[in-house]
Design an enzyme around this catalytic site. Structure first.
Site, PDB file in Angstrom:
ATOM      1  N   SER A 198       0.881  -1.410  -0.012  1.00  0.00           N
ATOM      2  CA  SER A 198      -0.032   0.030  -0.179  1.00  0.00           C
ATOM      3  C   SER A 198       0.798   1.274   0.011  1.00  0.00           C
ATOM      4  CB  SER A 198      -0.769  -0.027   1.207  1.00  0.00           C
ATOM      5  OG  SER A 198      -1.449   1.407   1.431  1.00  0.00           O
TER       6      SER A 198
ATOM      7  N   TYR B 178      -1.678  -0.660  10.224  1.00  0.00           N
ATOM      8  CA  TYR B 178      -1.543  -1.035   8.796  1.00  0.00           C
ATOM      9  C   TYR B 178      -0.294  -0.582   7.948  1.00  0.00           C
ATOM     10  CZ  TYR B 178      -3.555  -1.138   3.892  1.00  0.00           C
ATOM     11  OH  TYR B 178      -3.817  -1.820   2.604  1.00  0.00           O
TER      12      TYR B 178
END
Length: 249
Positions: free
Chosen positions: A140, A153
């Site tokens: 990501s 995350y």
């Protein structure tokens, strides 16, 4: 350009929806035998129905190491080999860091880091024995640049980036390429809160130089290239796909 994917065997995790589903279907259209893994059996079957008979499914929980350990052996049992692995499954728990229960971070690390490592290790053993293979880890942009309220995350996806680079260096001599894609804002179910709110959507798009969010299909060509025999000298790369967002000062 032909990717050379026909009759290769590719495992895609998190394939029941979003980016994983788009990649699984596209790879099947290119002629690969795709094994789609996820927890949601019903959604997996819907994906398989679009795979021209080239997508089979495995129910697997990426938070459970026993479940993860069974996946690659099942792929080998079905097809006798594994040529490609796309580690796409992930979770993104959000919240203020000072208020979060540490178990939330542990869960993110289990799904986003430990599961991809176990799958890469298991697949890598077979790839080395058979003379080569390709692994693509889906990280990501938050793994490249941290994002507030996504500390667990961001941390986990940063670990995926470093894992990619380290494995690429270790396995290049075995003809096993390991690369990473770092997507930005894509229109998926995970982004429903943003896409279904005019205000949130406008604010999100305002941060993207391209002026829009991306469709999952826009990630497919890069993923297909990296998991195919057509990119034998490309390894250790981190490919950001975000409409220019992370490139801004």
């Amino acid at each position: 350009m032909e990717f050379g994917l026909r009759d290769t065997v590719v495992l895609v995790t998190g394939a029941s929806r979003g980016l994983g589903a788009a990649m699984a279907i596209a790879l099947a259209e290119e002629g690969a035998h795709v094994v789609a893994a996820a927890r949601s059996v019903g959604s997996l079957e819907e994906v398989a129905a679009q795979g021209h008979g080239r997508i089979s499914t495995i129910e697997a929980d990426m938070s459970d190491e026993t479940s993860v350990a069974a996946v690659v052996p099942e792929v080998i049992a079905r097809h006798g080999r594994i040529d490609g692995l796309i580690n796409n499954a992930g979770i993104a728990p959000a919240g203020k860091f000072v208020d979060q229960d540490p178990q939330i971070w542990r869960d993110a690390l289990a799904v986003n880091v430990v599961a991809p490592m176990l799958l890469a290790q298991a697949a890598g053993r077979h790839m080395i024995e058979q003379g080569g293979g390709r692994i693509v880890n889906i990280a990501s942009t938050t793994g490249v640049r941290g994002k507030p309220h996504l500390v667990g995350y961001s941390t986990s996806k940063g670990a995926v980036v470093r894992m990619t680079e380290a494995l690429a260096a270790e396995w290049a001599r075995h003809n096993v390429q390991v690369n990473c894609i770092a997507p930005g804002a894509f229109v998926t179910e995970a982004q429903k809160a943003v896409t279904e709110s005019a205000d949130l959507h406008a604010r999100r798009v305002a941060k993207i130089p391209a002026g829009r969010m991306a469709d999952p299909g826009e990630l497919v060509p890069l993923a297909a290239l990296l998991v195919s025999p057509a990119s034998p000298f490309t390894t250790g790369g981190v490919f950001v796909v975000d409409g220019g967002e992370s490139g801004k000062l």
